[in-house]
Motif scaffolding. Structure first.
Motif, mmCIF file in Angstrom:
data_model
loop_
_atom_site.group_PDB
_atom_site.id
_atom_site.type_symbol
_atom_site.label_atom_id
_atom_site.label_comp_id
_atom_site.label_asym_id
_atom_site.label_seq_id
_atom_site.Cartn_x
_atom_site.Cartn_y
_atom_site.Cartn_z
ATOM 1 N N GLN A 77 3.755 10.541 -4.663
ATOM 2 C CA GLN A 77 2.937 11.078 -3.576
ATOM 3 C C GLN A 77 2.541 9.907 -2.695
ATOM 4 N N CYS A 78 2.824 10.034 -1.435
ATOM 5 C CA CYS A 78 2.601 8.952 -0.478
ATOM 6 C C CYS A 78 1.698 9.471 0.639
ATOM 7 N N ASP A 79 0.537 8.851 0.786
ATOM 8 C CA ASP A 79 -0.439 9.259 1.790
ATOM 9 C C ASP A 79 -0.557 8.158 2.841
ATOM 10 N N VAL A 80 -0.067 8.461 4.031
ATOM 11 C CA VAL A 80 -0.150 7.521 5.154
ATOM 12 C C VAL A 80 -1.003 8.108 6.276
ATOM 13 N N SER A 81 -1.850 9.075 5.928
ATOM 14 C CA SER A 81 -2.633 9.804 6.938
ATOM 15 C C SER A 81 -3.607 8.922 7.712
ATOM 16 N N SER A 82 -3.962 7.765 7.168
ATOM 17 C CA SER A 82 -4.886 6.883 7.880
ATOM 18 C C SER A 82 -4.171 6.015 8.927
ATOM 19 N N MET A 83 -2.845 6.116 8.987
ATOM 20 C CA MET A 83 -2.082 5.351 9.978
ATOM 21 C C MET A 83 -1.897 6.186 11.242
ATOM 22 N N ASN A 84 -1.547 5.507 12.341
ATOM 23 C CA ASN A 84 -1.331 6.239 13.594
ATOM 24 C C ASN A 84 -0.032 7.057 13.520
ATOM 25 N N ALA A 114 6.160 1.591 -15.175
ATOM 26 C CA ALA A 114 5.663 2.588 -14.222
ATOM 27 C C ALA A 114 4.152 2.786 -14.361
ATOM 28 N N ASN A 115 3.661 2.825 -15.587
ATOM 29 C CA ASN A 115 2.217 2.995 -15.807
ATOM 30 C C ASN A 115 1.424 1.792 -15.324
ATOM 31 N N SER A 116 2.013 0.609 -15.413
ATOM 32 C CA SER A 116 1.352 -0.601 -14.897
ATOM 33 C C SER A 116 1.181 -0.511 -13.388
ATOM 34 N N ILE A 117 2.224 -0.028 -12.709
ATOM 35 C CA ILE A 117 2.142 0.145 -11.255
ATOM 36 C C ILE A 117 1.102 1.217 -10.924
ATOM 37 N N LYS A 118 1.165 2.327 -11.643
ATOM 38 C CA LYS A 118 0.228 3.431 -11.407
ATOM 39 C C LYS A 118 -1.220 2.968 -11.579
ATOM 40 N N ALA A 119 -1.460 2.101 -12.582
ATOM 41 C CA ALA A 119 -2.812 1.590 -12.855
ATOM 42 C C ALA A 119 -3.172 0.403 -11.951
ATOM 43 N N LYS A 120 -2.248 0.056 -11.032
ATOM 44 C CA LYS A 120 -2.445 -1.045 -10.081
ATOM 45 C C LYS A 120 -2.606 -2.401 -10.778
ATOM 46 N N LYS A 121 -1.923 -2.552 -11.914
ATOM 47 C CA LYS A 121 -1.902 -3.820 -12.648
ATOM 48 C C LYS A 121 -0.586 -4.521 -12.312
ATOM 49 N N MET A 122 -0.562 -5.149 -11.148
ATOM 50 C CA MET A 122 0.678 -5.707 -10.621
ATOM 51 C C MET A 122 1.201 -6.886 -11.434
ATOM 52 N N ASN A 123 0.322 -7.730 -11.952
ATOM 53 C CA ASN A 123 0.793 -8.846 -12.783
ATOM 54 C C ASN A 123 1.506 -8.324 -14.028
ATOM 55 N N VAL A 130 0.932 -5.434 -1.865
ATOM 56 C CA VAL A 130 0.931 -4.869 -0.512
ATOM 57 C C VAL A 130 1.445 -3.424 -0.535
ATOM 58 N N THR A 131 2.429 -3.157 -1.386
ATOM 59 C CA THR A 131 2.999 -1.814 -1.456
ATOM 60 C C THR A 131 2.089 -0.836 -2.179
ATOM 61 N N TYR A 132 1.592 -1.220 -3.341
ATOM 62 C CA TYR A 132 0.885 -0.271 -4.203
ATOM 63 C C TYR A 132 -0.641 -0.394 -4.174
ATOM 64 N N MET A 139 6.870 -11.709 -5.550
ATOM 65 C CA MET A 139 7.054 -10.355 -6.065
ATOM 66 C C MET A 139 5.705 -9.689 -6.315
ATOM 67 N N THR A 140 4.767 -10.430 -6.859
ATOM 68 C CA THR A 140 3.429 -9.889 -7.101
ATOM 69 C C THR A 140 2.786 -9.495 -5.767
#
Length: 179
Positions: free
Chosen positions: A101-108, A27-36, A61-63, A55-56
């Protein structure tokens, strides 16, 4: 008798601690955006179904998507089943959760509405709260299968019914029956 019971309890606690430690690292790897690094926490046999590179990319694309900002918060653990030895590997169903927390405010608006609907379907109507336009807090309750050969180094597979067709190819029937 007391010492045997104490030893058995300590052993279970050690396994739980190792599973929690490995899942927290994931989880911390995802949070730190270290996808590999995060992908390295996934059960290697899964890459016979989808390549490690794919998968990477999916995780990137997701995170790491500037239009879809996701922040994992407050990882917590539920029941962690006692590991079962099946064909030389230990399997443990692990329940956990986190705030997302998911922020999609920049989308239409149309895309925001589709994402909100998808989140409510995936996580449940009562688990998705709108903070402000385009920003949601999700109470995500998840299940994973922790897998290890030595009860120290644990790898994971997310357990969701819609993943079952892929998981049938790599998990033992005894574990699949629990999904």
């Amino acid at each position: 008798l007391i010492s045997i019971f104490s030893f058995a309890q300590a052993k279970v606690n050690f396994e739980e601690i190792q599973i929690k430690k490995s899942l927290t690292y994931f989880a911390n790897s995802i949070k730190a955006k270290k996808m590999n690094q995060a992908v390295d926490c996934i059960y290697p046999k899964y890459f016979t179904v989808i390549s490690k590179e794919q998968m990477t990319q999916i995780m990137e694309v997701t995170y790491n998507n500037p239009l879809l900002k996701i922040d994992i918060q407050d990882l917590n653990f539920g029941v962690i089943e006692k590991p079962e030895l099946i064909d030389g590997e230990y399997f443990s169903i692990t329940n956990y959760g986190f705030k997302l927390q998911c922020d999609v405010s920049s989308m239409n608006d149309e895309t925001q509405n589709k994402i909100e609907t998808a989140m409510k379907i995936k996580y449940g109507q009562g688990n998705v709260k709108l903070l402000k336009k385009g920003v949601y807090v999700i109470n995500a309750k998840m299940r994973a299968c922790a897998i290890s050969k030595d009860k120290k180094d644990w790898k994971f597979l997310i357990l969701e019914k819609n993943y079952k067709p892929q998981l049938v190819k790599i998990l033992p029937k005894k574990i699949l029956d629990k999904i």
